[in-house]
Design a protein around this motif. Sequence first.
Motif, PDB file in Angstrom:
ATOM      1  N   SER A   1       0.829  -1.199   0.000  1.00 49.22           N
ATOM      2  CA  SER A   1       0.000   0.000   0.000  1.00 49.22           C
ATOM      3  C   SER A   1       0.872   1.260   0.000  1.00 49.22           C
ATOM      4  O   SER A   1       0.361   2.372   0.102  1.00 49.22           O
ATOM      5  CB  SER A   1      -0.965  -0.010   1.185  1.00 49.22           C
ATOM      6  OG  SER A   1      -0.312  -0.325   2.377  1.00 49.22           O
ATOM      7  N   ASN A   2       2.186   1.072  -0.128  1.00 46.56           N
ATOM      8  CA  ASN A   2       3.064   2.234  -0.290  1.00 46.56           C
ATOM      9  C   ASN A   2       2.692   2.932  -1.598  1.00 46.56           C
ATOM     10  O   ASN A   2       2.492   2.288  -2.622  1.00 46.56           O
ATOM     11  CB  ASN A   2       4.534   1.783  -0.328  1.00 46.56           C
ATOM     12  CG  ASN A   2       5.497   2.923  -0.007  1.00 46.56           C
ATOM     13  OD1 ASN A   2       5.380   4.014  -0.559  1.00 46.56           O
ATOM     14  ND2 ASN A   2       6.436   2.667   0.879  1.00 46.56           N
ATOM     15  N   ARG A   3       2.619   4.277  -1.536  1.00 44.55           N
ATOM     16  CA  ARG A   3       2.263   5.021  -2.750  1.00 44.55           C
ATOM     17  C   ARG A   3       3.436   5.126  -3.712  1.00 44.55           C
ATOM     18  O   ARG A   3       3.246   5.447  -4.886  1.00 44.55           O
ATOM     19  CB  ARG A   3       1.764   6.412  -2.376  1.00 44.55           C
ATOM     20  CG  ARG A   3       0.415   6.354  -1.655  1.00 44.55           C
ATOM     21  CD  ARG A   3       0.058   7.697  -1.077  1.00 44.55           C
ATOM     22  NE  ARG A   3      -0.009   8.724  -2.092  1.00 44.55           N
ATOM     23  CZ  ARG A   3       0.089  10.026  -1.835  1.00 44.55           C
ATOM     24  NH1 ARG A   3       0.284  10.439  -0.600  1.00 44.55           N
ATOM     25  NH2 ARG A   3       0.005  10.910  -2.802  1.00 44.55           N
ATOM     26  N   VAL A   4       4.637   4.885  -3.203  1.00 43.25           N
ATOM     27  CA  VAL A   4       5.799   4.791  -4.087  1.00 43.25           C
ATOM     28  C   VAL A   4       5.965   3.310  -4.405  1.00 43.25           C
ATOM     29  O   VAL A   4       6.467   2.539  -3.608  1.00 43.25           O
ATOM     30  CB  VAL A   4       7.062   5.359  -3.417  1.00 43.25           C
ATOM     31  CG1 VAL A   4       8.284   5.163  -4.302  1.00 43.25           C
ATOM     32  CG2 VAL A   4       6.869   6.839  -3.101  1.00 43.25           C
TER      33      VAL A   4
ATOM     34  N   CYS B   1      11.690   3.180  -8.002  1.00 43.56           N
ATOM     35  CA  CYS B   1      12.202   4.544  -8.203  1.00 43.56           C
ATOM     36  C   CYS B   1      13.176   4.561  -9.361  1.00 43.56           C
ATOM     37  O   CYS B   1      14.263   5.153  -9.293  1.00 43.56           O
ATOM     38  CB  CYS B   1      12.866   5.079  -6.933  1.00 43.56           C
ATOM     39  SG  CYS B   1      11.812   5.003  -5.481  1.00 43.56           S
TER      40      CYS B   1
ATOM     41  N   ILE C   1      16.685  -0.159  -3.745  1.00 43.43           N
ATOM     42  CA  ILE C   1      15.838   0.792  -4.465  1.00 43.43           C
ATOM     43  C   ILE C   1      16.723   1.743  -5.265  1.00 43.43           C
ATOM     44  O   ILE C   1      17.824   2.088  -4.848  1.00 43.43           O
ATOM     45  CB  ILE C   1      14.992   1.599  -3.451  1.00 43.43           C
ATOM     46  CG1 ILE C   1      14.054   0.671  -2.679  1.00 43.43           C
ATOM     47  CG2 ILE C   1      14.199   2.697  -4.153  1.00 43.43           C
ATOM     48  CD1 ILE C   1      13.275   1.384  -1.575  1.00 43.43           C
TER      49      ILE C   1
ATOM     50  N   MET D   1       7.579   0.239   5.529  1.00 41.03           N
ATOM     51  CA  MET D   1       6.759  -0.356   4.474  1.00 41.03           C
ATOM     52  C   MET D   1       7.507  -0.337   3.151  1.00 41.03           C
ATOM     53  O   MET D   1       8.026   0.680   2.736  1.00 41.03           O
ATOM     54  CB  MET D   1       5.465   0.447   4.331  1.00 41.03           C
ATOM     55  CG  MET D   1       4.438  -0.204   3.419  1.00 41.03           C
ATOM     56  SD  MET D   1       3.148   0.974   2.945  1.00 41.03           S
ATOM     57  CE  MET D   1       2.356   1.299   4.510  1.00 41.03           C
TER      58      MET D   1
ATOM     59  N   THR E   1       8.351  -0.820  -0.989  1.00 44.56           N
ATOM     60  CA  THR E   1       7.815  -0.388  -2.281  1.00 44.56           C
ATOM     61  C   THR E   1       7.481  -1.568  -3.171  1.00 44.56           C
ATOM     62  O   THR E   1       6.944  -1.375  -4.261  1.00 44.56           O
ATOM     63  CB  THR E   1       8.886   0.445  -3.013  1.00 44.56           C
ATOM     64  OG1 THR E   1      10.117  -0.285  -3.001  1.00 44.56           O
ATOM     65  CG2 THR E   1       9.106   1.783  -2.321  1.00 44.56           C
TER      66      THR E   1
ATOM     67  N   LEU F   1      12.210   7.859  -0.020  1.00 54.56           N
ATOM     68  CA  LEU F   1      11.011   7.749  -0.863  1.00 54.56           C
ATOM     69  C   LEU F   1      10.030   6.730  -0.300  1.00 54.56           C
ATOM     70  O   LEU F   1       8.815   6.945  -0.307  1.00 54.56           O
ATOM     71  CB  LEU F   1      11.393   7.375  -2.298  1.00 54.56           C
ATOM     72  CG  LEU F   1      11.309   8.568  -3.262  1.00 54.56           C
ATOM     73  CD1 LEU F   1      12.341   9.610  -2.888  1.00 54.56           C
ATOM     74  CD2 LEU F   1      11.427   8.151  -4.698  1.00 54.56           C
ATOM     75  N   SER F   2      10.578   5.631   0.191  1.00 52.71           N
ATOM     76  CA  SER F   2       9.731   4.596   0.779  1.00 52.71           C
ATOM     77  C   SER F   2       8.946   5.157   1.970  1.00 52.71           C
ATOM     78  O   SER F   2       7.758   4.851   2.153  1.00 52.71           O
ATOM     79  CB  SER F   2      10.623   3.432   1.199  1.00 52.71           C
ATOM     80  OG  SER F   2       9.898   2.455   1.876  1.00 52.71           O
ATOM     81  N   ALA F   3       9.581   6.014   2.759  1.00 50.93           N
ATOM     82  CA  ALA F   3       8.908   6.627   3.915  1.00 50.93           C
ATOM     83  C   ALA F   3       7.862   7.646   3.460  1.00 50.93           C
ATOM     84  O   ALA F   3       6.756   7.706   4.007  1.00 50.93           O
ATOM     85  CB  ALA F   3       9.933   7.296   4.831  1.00 50.93           C
ATOM     86  N   ILE F   4       8.193   8.431   2.451  1.00 47.41           N
ATOM     87  CA  ILE F   4       7.227   9.408   1.934  1.00 47.41           C
ATOM     88  C   ILE F   4       5.983   8.684   1.424  1.00 47.41           C
ATOM     89  O   ILE F   4       4.851   9.128   1.629  1.00 47.41           O
ATOM     90  CB  ILE F   4       7.854  10.260   0.802  1.00 47.41           C
ATOM     91  CG1 ILE F   4       9.033  11.083   1.320  1.00 47.41           C
ATOM     92  CG2 ILE F   4       6.805  11.173   0.164  1.00 47.41           C
ATOM     93  CD1 ILE F   4       9.824  11.803   0.226  1.00 47.41           C
ATOM     94  N   GLY F   5       6.207   7.548   0.781  1.00 48.76           N
ATOM     95  CA  GLY F   5       5.105   6.803   0.157  1.00 48.76           C
ATOM     96  C   GLY F   5       4.088   6.256   1.130  1.00 48.76           C
ATOM     97  O   GLY F   5       2.993   5.853   0.732  1.00 48.76           O
ATOM     98  N   THR F   6       4.435   6.209   2.416  1.00 51.79           N
ATOM     99  CA  THR F   6       3.479   5.692   3.399  1.00 51.79           C
ATOM    100  C   THR F   6       2.525   6.778   3.891  1.00 51.79           C
ATOM    101  O   THR F   6       1.617   6.489   4.665  1.00 51.79           O
ATOM    102  CB  THR F   6       4.211   5.123   4.637  1.00 51.79           C
ATOM    103  OG1 THR F   6       4.894   6.181   5.304  1.00 51.79           O
ATOM    104  CG2 THR F   6       5.197   4.047   4.241  1.00 51.79           C
TER     105      THR F   6
ATOM    106  N   ALA G   1       0.078  12.534   2.228  1.00 54.67           N
ATOM    107  CA  ALA G   1       0.331  13.891   1.723  1.00 54.67           C
ATOM    108  C   ALA G   1       0.109  13.973   0.215  1.00 54.67           C
ATOM    109  O   ALA G   1       0.192  12.974  -0.495  1.00 54.67           O
ATOM    110  CB  ALA G   1       1.768  14.303   2.061  1.00 54.67           C
TER     111      ALA G   1
ATOM    112  N   PRO H   1       4.445  10.381  -7.095  1.00 55.55           N
ATOM    113  CA  PRO H   1       5.711   9.671  -6.918  1.00 55.55           C
ATOM    114  C   PRO H   1       6.783  10.058  -7.935  1.00 55.55           C
ATOM    115  O   PRO H   1       7.967  10.116  -7.594  1.00 55.55           O
ATOM    116  CB  PRO H   1       5.305   8.202  -7.064  1.00 55.55           C
ATOM    117  CG  PRO H   1       3.887   8.170  -6.609  1.00 55.55           C
ATOM    118  CD  PRO H   1       3.282   9.466  -7.061  1.00 55.55           C
TER     119      PRO H   1
END
Lengths: 383, 383
Positions: free
Chosen positions: A44-47, A77, A112, A216, A218, B306-311, B314, B318
Amino acid sequence: MSVTAAKGFTASGIAAGIKENGNPDLALVVNNGPRLAAAGVFTSNRVKAAPVLWSEQVLKGGQVSAVVLNSGGANACTGPKGFQDTHATAEKAAAVLDLDAGEVAVASTGLIGVLLPMDKLLAGVETAAAQLGPHGGEKAAIAIKTTDTVHKTSVRAGDGWTVGGMAKGAGMLAPGLATMLVVLTTDADVDTGTLDSALRAATRTTFDRVDSDGCMSTNDTVLLLASGASEVTPDRAEFAEAVRAVCDDLGQQLIRDAEGASKDIKVEVVGAATEEDAVEVGRSIARNNLLKCAIHGEDPNWGRVLSAIGTTGAAFEPDQLNVAINGVWVCKNGGVGEDRELVDMRYREVHIVADLAAGAATATIWTNDLTADYVHENSAYSS
Amino acid sequence: MSVTAAKGFTASGIAAGIKENGNPDLALVVNNGPRLAAAGVFTSNRVKAAPVLWSEQVLKGGQVSAVVLNSGGANACTGPKGFQDTHATAEKAAAVLDLDAGEVAVASTGLIGVLLPMDKLLAGVETAAAQLGPHGGEKAAIAIKTTDTVHKTSVRAGDGWTVGGMAKGAGMLAPGLATMLVVLTTDADVDTGTLDSALRAATRTTFDRVDSDGCMSTNDTVLLLASGASEVTPDRAEFAEAVRAVCDDLGQQLIRDAEGASKDIKVEVVGAATEEDAVEVGRSIARNNLLKCAIHGEDPNWGRVLSAIGTTGAAFEPDQLNVAINGVWVCKNGGVGEDRELVDMRYREVHIVADLAAGAATATIWTNDLTADYVHENSAYSS
């Protein structure tokens, strides 16, 4: 046993040279039918990594004929080129195996932000296809390892049918699935809808409640493929339970092999007003670095449990909370309970029960202690 | 300087025997007026220590004549007896100093779930009262240390008035305030409303954005007392800025002394749609154990950012995210950017900029790396 325990599947695992150390790094799983039904659950990570974006599309068709999995690189990424690489991987497998590329799922794991060495990977797909066999499940499970110290497989047998699978994952285990690649197979003759509901129900209470380090991924991917080769259509509940049992077993194996861990911690929340409350409280406890350090030091520091509970929005009264550690109720009614000296913490498994005294709902989250070895594994090199 | 930099305050710090090692463990701060205005901000943890519950009540009156602070025991999760002990502490200070107990705040820090040795503590209050002096601020700052390696003080001078303070805190630094005890004093002639708005504005962007280990304390207390002894009423904005500057300085000192840390990490989120988004993303990055380990290993692992931002929830796309580490844009448009080999991470301060490319809002969260020393400090003994 792994993904070839169920009839109708072949698999292989090889060293394609993606990993610089020459270890196995490419796995192939093929569903030979007669059915090609499939269900999938993703991070469910958006990245999301390129293979996740690709495989989500593949799963929308409800049919998967093959899965290509690689370790040694996450292909996350990596922009449009990364997605093209995943697409090319599926095309290559389709060409070699005479399949439709739109039915070939791809999963990747590793660092990544690095492009995969596509020459090696595509050549590896050819090699892996040549080595496909009805006993290739173990080799496939070995080829998807990253920092895993052991490969993980599990099997449950029904009446004339089987569910089996493999998993990798050792760090970044977290919510909305952990960093894991999981492929489950069954020869039960079931349709996509049955697979999907069984898989979602199973992951919700197993992989999704394995939370080693709160991070979490990617790339998380859990696939369930059905060949129908047993020609048996099991009772839905019985089938769902077998899927759940395999997921539970694999999830436990992930926790037991988590990076640097010396303790497996079962956080059981009871007396919650709702299951959501129980999960929220369980996660908060499971992610508390101070508590995880205390458990590492075999210190039954229940104050850190209460401190973690207090950060949640769950229904409870602070002066009614009870906490047991390894069977000793060290906290009663929000204060000092039984003598903490009675708590025996010498063993690897630690059982924390948090009683919210607010209802009858429960949930269990599995986590690990926080250790110097975890820090070392995740700081000494890029992963 | 500390809490006695401003006129109208006396303080002391002594060893009352609460700590078994004989180190100073009891501090007293007295406001000699003419004003007794006060404001306070407390932990948002729902499991609140007895002194927090008590002091919240005291602050409702808007007047504080004295503060008793002890290290060596948090008096948290200690039930009705713990609250009685806090009450008795305030009564004792009031009796010795001829004050109203309802205007005596109490703050405690140390292990949760243990009752304080009240005989020693009450005797200590008498000793501390006898040693009160206009230069006692340093000793008070020393007496509130727990795992702090240094005591923390700060002062800002206005035109004829002063704001000064002391802080303790080294672990469990987190949201809704960190595990900190902070007492700020000023001789500015300002009312409770001015104090309250200045303190809330200051803590929101300073202490509340110091997030060393994501763990929220049961005991956080920040008090701001005004004596009016300078007879100067500063411009509101100027006064608020001085309070903010002292809070910011103390917050930085807390981060620099965080348990086991070898790096201070400034996580600056820019290009956010809202400040809330920026804070959410900043916290998610600051709490990512894998990233914190990577920084410890001087590895500019932007994939973990990036993995942290994706959770988070906001606003961002991506493929538009950019990340700089120590001035090098290692991630551009969600993919590989400048050469990561260019990143110099030899120094203690690490600066991560996460550009969400979704607006103009920004926020900065301070955190530390995750180290084997942190694990050791928090597993080797109860704290």
